[in-house]
Design a protein around this motif. Structure first.
Motif, mmCIF file in Angstrom:
data_model
loop_
_atom_site.group_PDB
_atom_site.id
_atom_site.type_symbol
_atom_site.label_atom_id
_atom_site.label_comp_id
_atom_site.label_asym_id
_atom_site.label_seq_id
_atom_site.Cartn_x
_atom_site.Cartn_y
_atom_site.Cartn_z
ATOM 1 N N ALA A 98 -112.471 72.537 -4.373
ATOM 2 C CA ALA A 98 -112.521 71.969 -5.724
ATOM 3 C C ALA A 98 -113.587 70.890 -5.865
ATOM 4 O O ALA A 98 -114.143 70.708 -6.952
ATOM 5 C CB ALA A 98 -111.153 71.401 -6.096
ATOM 6 N N ILE A 99 -113.879 70.166 -4.783
ATOM 7 C CA ILE A 99 -114.868 69.082 -4.873
ATOM 8 C C ILE A 99 -116.256 69.525 -4.407
ATOM 9 O O ILE A 99 -117.241 68.798 -4.572
ATOM 10 C CB ILE A 99 -114.401 67.859 -4.049
ATOM 11 N N ASP A 100 -116.365 70.726 -3.876
ATOM 12 C CA ASP A 100 -117.640 71.232 -3.353
ATOM 13 C C ASP A 100 -118.645 71.404 -4.499
ATOM 14 O O ASP A 100 -118.418 72.193 -5.421
ATOM 15 C CB ASP A 100 -117.400 72.577 -2.671
ATOM 16 N N PRO A 101 -119.760 70.680 -4.472
ATOM 17 C CA PRO A 101 -120.765 70.826 -5.542
ATOM 18 C C PRO A 101 -121.258 72.257 -5.709
ATOM 19 O O PRO A 101 -121.632 72.661 -6.812
ATOM 20 C CB PRO A 101 -121.895 69.893 -5.084
ATOM 21 N N LYS A 102 -121.248 73.037 -4.638
ATOM 22 C CA LYS A 102 -121.711 74.421 -4.727
ATOM 23 C C LYS A 102 -120.744 75.289 -5.527
ATOM 24 O O LYS A 102 -121.138 76.269 -6.152
ATOM 25 C CB LYS A 102 -121.878 75.008 -3.325
ATOM 26 N N VAL A 103 -119.464 74.935 -5.497
ATOM 27 C CA VAL A 103 -118.459 75.674 -6.259
ATOM 28 C C VAL A 103 -118.479 75.259 -7.732
ATOM 29 O O VAL A 103 -118.276 76.072 -8.635
ATOM 30 C CB VAL A 103 -117.056 75.463 -5.654
ATOM 31 N N MET B 65 -111.050 64.024 -9.034
ATOM 32 C CA MET B 65 -111.041 63.405 -7.707
ATOM 33 C C MET B 65 -111.945 62.185 -7.556
ATOM 34 O O MET B 65 -111.644 61.280 -6.776
ATOM 35 C CB MET B 65 -111.429 64.442 -6.659
ATOM 36 N N GLU B 66 -113.067 62.146 -8.255
ATOM 37 C CA GLU B 66 -113.995 61.032 -8.072
ATOM 38 C C GLU B 66 -113.318 59.697 -8.380
ATOM 39 O O GLU B 66 -112.626 59.549 -9.375
ATOM 40 C CB GLU B 66 -115.224 61.193 -8.964
ATOM 41 N N GLY B 67 -113.524 58.735 -7.501
ATOM 42 C CA GLY B 67 -112.947 57.418 -7.696
ATOM 43 C C GLY B 67 -111.461 57.351 -7.403
ATOM 44 O O GLY B 67 -110.847 56.283 -7.537
ATOM 45 N N LYS B 68 -110.879 58.479 -7.012
ATOM 46 C CA LYS B 68 -109.434 58.522 -6.747
ATOM 47 C C LYS B 68 -109.146 58.977 -5.315
ATOM 48 O O LYS B 68 -108.434 58.314 -4.585
ATOM 49 C CB LYS B 68 -108.752 59.443 -7.765
ATOM 50 N N ILE B 69 -109.670 60.141 -4.935
ATOM 51 C CA ILE B 69 -109.486 60.649 -3.579
ATOM 52 C C ILE B 69 -110.644 60.144 -2.705
ATOM 53 O O ILE B 69 -111.812 60.237 -3.101
ATOM 54 C CB ILE B 69 -109.443 62.188 -3.551
ATOM 55 N N GLU C 274 -118.606 60.378 -2.961
ATOM 56 C CA GLU C 274 -119.697 60.495 -2.001
ATOM 57 C C GLU C 274 -120.067 61.960 -1.764
ATOM 58 O O GLU C 274 -121.247 62.297 -1.610
ATOM 59 C CB GLU C 274 -119.293 59.829 -0.683
ATOM 60 N N ILE C 275 -119.074 62.835 -1.767
ATOM 61 C CA ILE C 275 -119.350 64.266 -1.601
ATOM 62 C C ILE C 275 -120.133 64.799 -2.791
ATOM 63 O O ILE C 275 -121.108 65.547 -2.635
ATOM 64 C CB ILE C 275 -118.033 65.041 -1.415
ATOM 65 N N ALA D 5 -122.092 63.156 -4.669
ATOM 66 C CA ALA D 5 -123.439 62.579 -4.619
ATOM 67 C C ALA D 5 -124.254 63.076 -3.432
ATOM 68 O O ALA D 5 -125.418 62.695 -3.269
ATOM 69 C CB ALA D 5 -123.337 61.053 -4.567
ATOM 70 N N GLY D 6 -123.660 63.926 -2.605
ATOM 71 C CA GLY D 6 -124.373 64.444 -1.446
ATOM 72 C C GLY D 6 -124.468 63.461 -0.289
ATOM 73 O O GLY D 6 -125.279 63.634 0.625
ATOM 74 N N LYS D 7 -123.610 62.432 -0.304
ATOM 75 C CA LYS D 7 -123.656 61.399 0.738
ATOM 76 C C LYS D 7 -122.540 61.543 1.770
ATOM 77 O O LYS D 7 -122.404 60.703 2.664
ATOM 78 C CB LYS D 7 -123.598 60.015 0.088
ATOM 79 N N ALA D 8 -121.721 62.542 1.621
ATOM 80 C CA ALA D 8 -120.642 62.782 2.582
ATOM 81 C C ALA D 8 -120.386 64.284 2.666
ATOM 82 O O ALA D 8 -120.777 65.053 1.785
ATOM 83 C CB ALA D 8 -119.376 62.043 2.164
ATOM 84 N N LYS D 9 -119.741 64.696 3.739
ATOM 85 C CA LYS D 9 -119.434 66.102 3.944
ATOM 86 C C LYS D 9 -118.066 66.448 3.352
ATOM 87 O O LYS D 9 -117.226 65.574 3.144
ATOM 88 C CB LYS D 9 -119.437 66.419 5.445
ATOM 89 N N LEU D 10 -117.847 67.728 3.122
ATOM 90 C CA LEU D 10 -116.552 68.168 2.601
ATOM 91 C C LEU D 10 -115.419 67.738 3.531
ATOM 92 O O LEU D 10 -114.319 67.394 3.069
ATOM 93 C CB LEU D 10 -116.529 69.688 2.433
ATOM 94 N N GLU D 11 -115.705 67.740 4.836
ATOM 95 C CA GLU D 11 -114.680 67.375 5.809
ATOM 96 C C GLU D 11 -114.266 65.916 5.701
ATOM 97 O O GLU D 11 -113.239 65.500 6.260
ATOM 98 C CB GLU D 11 -115.180 67.650 7.232
#
Length: 561
Positions: free
Chosen positions: A138-143, A152-156, A161-162, A164-170
């Motif tokens: 659900a948070i994957d920019p590619k999806v 999810m942003e600002g909550k989970i 960061e994901i 914005a491309g600054k963190a991994k899905l993991e």
């Protein structure tokens, strides 16, 4: 949610597919709602436990990650189950979860145990990893899930960061500690977290199955898995005008599900829906709006009416230079006779809305949000004419042409025609072209900002006024009208962060933000808070409608003789 995921979702019948039904309020006692307990002792059950339901739109999506409208969410609520769900009294109860969450001291780390007897329809167990996979998807920019970043942003933790491309899905703040233990890490405590987790975006998905299906996943009933009360045995995809749900014998709580089969058909004409009901061809109709139809059933036990916390408005796309002008927007917002709209056009119990957060939905210390908030943009045609003239002078325009995107239901067409007439009559030089399109296309047009004016609305996704307020932050996932105000953004950020532990101050920040959005900026033109009117066979017992999230639950329904 649109009507939203959000999606939803237009003015009454089809619009129902996009936004939420409120359980509180109403001017007619709801005798169809039960506590979900067995009523077989009180009444004899019919030999055939089969329900016929009419909907006013096709299902846009059955992918819980990609859905953004109430009809999709409601169907997913019947066929799938997340950690928690709503019971008939709007109480959050465990679904796949084995009990309510436990928290660390500052309530930013949540641990949830899962039941061990929950299965997918292919026999696989539902595990904690199914939630991890779905949330990451659900948070994957590619999806590019419509509700992923918004929810999810600002909550989970690390969701922003994901994106914005600054963190991994993991790195997303959700972990499977073991097959039956889930750990969720929040950016900060959320006062509404338990109702938040009932939302379909957070349902599990079977990684092995979804991956194997690839692009075919959720394209029709044959390419889906189910872990809820019912299985979908017929659905041809987003263009399908009929679908069938059958009892899921492998559902962990199947013993409480009495219905064996639910047949759904699409009926976009309210009179045709009423006729089908009268002829005994349908047990539940779509939400009906037209006064002439409702008058036929007024006072009868078949008519269920209740006020829901959904607000309908005109969105004004500021990509259009004319709509970038605040005086033109204010003129539009003040021009529509809302009282005539609700009394004469809708005539169904809906009320004029001079606000964003609805009445009878949000409470703090026993006080309704609206009790201490203002009212804004009340109909004032003289003021509208003044502001229109001023706006034209400021933009150098003598006449303006707008494309108005509405829906293709009969009710929507009548409502949209009324609004067009009001605007053109009260604002000299304005010409409006209405484009009535199917629900799925309306959502796509909104997402792409391919409109000037658009009839839209929202029903709550969780039990907090924020579900309405953060729609309009700059660049937000549901904004879709190029609106931006730094002061508004600042207030929403504070309400989501620094003021979470200060409920009174948080309330005030949200009310100040509402004033900026409506009175100062006229970013949208609120029109009405909807009253729901549906016809339901008196033999149908246990029908549950909800104040937020999916509109209805079918799992507690029993059909009496």
């Amino acid at each position: 949610m649109k009507k939203s995921k959000l999606s939803l979702l237009l003015v009454l019948s089809l619009v129902l597919s996009m936004f939420l039904a409120a359980c509180s309020g109403g001017d007619k006692k709801d005798t169809s709602k039960s506590d979900g307990k067995d009523t077989g002792n009180a009444e004899q059950l019919a030999d055939k436990q089969e329900l016929n339901v009419l909907e006013s739109a096709e299902i846009p999506s059955m992918d819980s990650v990609m859905s953004q409208d109430t009809l999709s969410f409601t169907t997913l609520n019947a066929t799938n189950e997340g950690l928690y769900r709503l019971d008939p009294d709007q109480k959050v109860i465990p679904g796949v979860a084995d009990g309510m969450p436990t928290y660390n001291d500052d309530k930013t780390v949540i641990t949830i145990k899962l039941k061990k007897d929950v299965k997918w329809s292919n026999g696989d167990p539902v595990t904690a990893n199914d939630f991890v996979f779905a949330w990451r998807r659900a948070i994957d920019p590619k999806v590019a899930a419509p509700y992923g970043a918004y929810f999810m942003e600002g909550k989970i933790k690390n969701a922003s960061e994901i994106v914005a491309g600054k963190a991994k899905l993991e790195d997303l703040g959700i972990k499977a500690l073991d097959d039956n233990t889930l750990e969720i890490t929040l950016v900060r405590a959320l006062p509404y977290i338990e109702s938040y987790l009932t939302f379909p975006l957070f349902y599990p998905q079977n990684e092995k199955y979804v991956t194997a299906q690839g692009a075919d996943y959720a394209k029709d009933a044959a390419h889906l898995l189910y872990n809820g009360p019912f299985k979908m045995t017929k659905w041809d995809g987003p263009t399908g005008t009929e679908w069938v749900l059958e009892k899921n014998a492998d559902y962990w709580d199947a013993k409480t599900v009495t219905l064996e089969k639910i047949n759904f058909n699409v009926s976009k004409d309210p009179q045709a829906s009423a006729n089908a009901y009268t002829a005994g061809e349908a047990d539940i109709t779509p939400k009906l709006a037209q006064a002439a139809i409702l008058s036929q059933f007024e006072g009868q036990k078949d008519l269920l009416r209740y006020q829901e916390p959904s607000i309908w408005w005109l969105k004004m796309n500021e990509k259009n230079p004319a709509l970038k002008n605040v005086n033109i927007r204010k003129a539009i917002a003040l021009s529509v006779d809302k009282k005539a709209l609700v009394d004469d056009v809708l005539a169904n119990g809906s009320i004029a809305a001079d606000f964003l957060v609805p009445k009878g939905f949000s409470y703090l210390d026993g006080k309704d949000f609206r009790d201490t908030a203002g009212t804004y943009l009340k109909t004032d045609k003289e003021k509208a004419a003044e502001l229109w003239k001023k706006g034209l002078a400021e933009t150098g325009l003598k006449e303006v042409k707008f494309t108005y995107v509405g829906q293709d239901t009969e009710t929507s067409k009548v409502t949209d025609a009324f609004i067009k007439d009001q605007l053109e009559k009260n604002l000299p030089g304005l010409k409006i072209t209405i484009e009535a399109v199917p629900f799925k296309i309306r959502i796509a047009r909104e997402d792409a900002e391919d409109y000037d004016l658009l009839m839209g609305g929202w029903g709550p996704d969780y039990a907090d006024p924020m579900t309405y307020m953060d729609l309009w932050v700059t660049g937000g996932g549901q904004n879709h009208m190029s609106y931006s105000n730094p002061e508004f953004d600042k207030l929403i950020k504070a309400a989501n962060e620094d003021l979470v532990a200060k409920p009174q101050d948080r309330w005030k920040a949200l009310q100040d933000a509402e004033k900026i959005l409506l009175e100062d900026d006229a970013a949208i033109a609120p029109l009405y808070q909807r009253s729901v009117n549906i016809l339901i066979n008196p033999k149908v017992k246990g029908f549950a409608h909800h104040a937020f999230g999916p509109d209805y639950s079918y799992q507690w329904i029993k059909i009496s003789k």
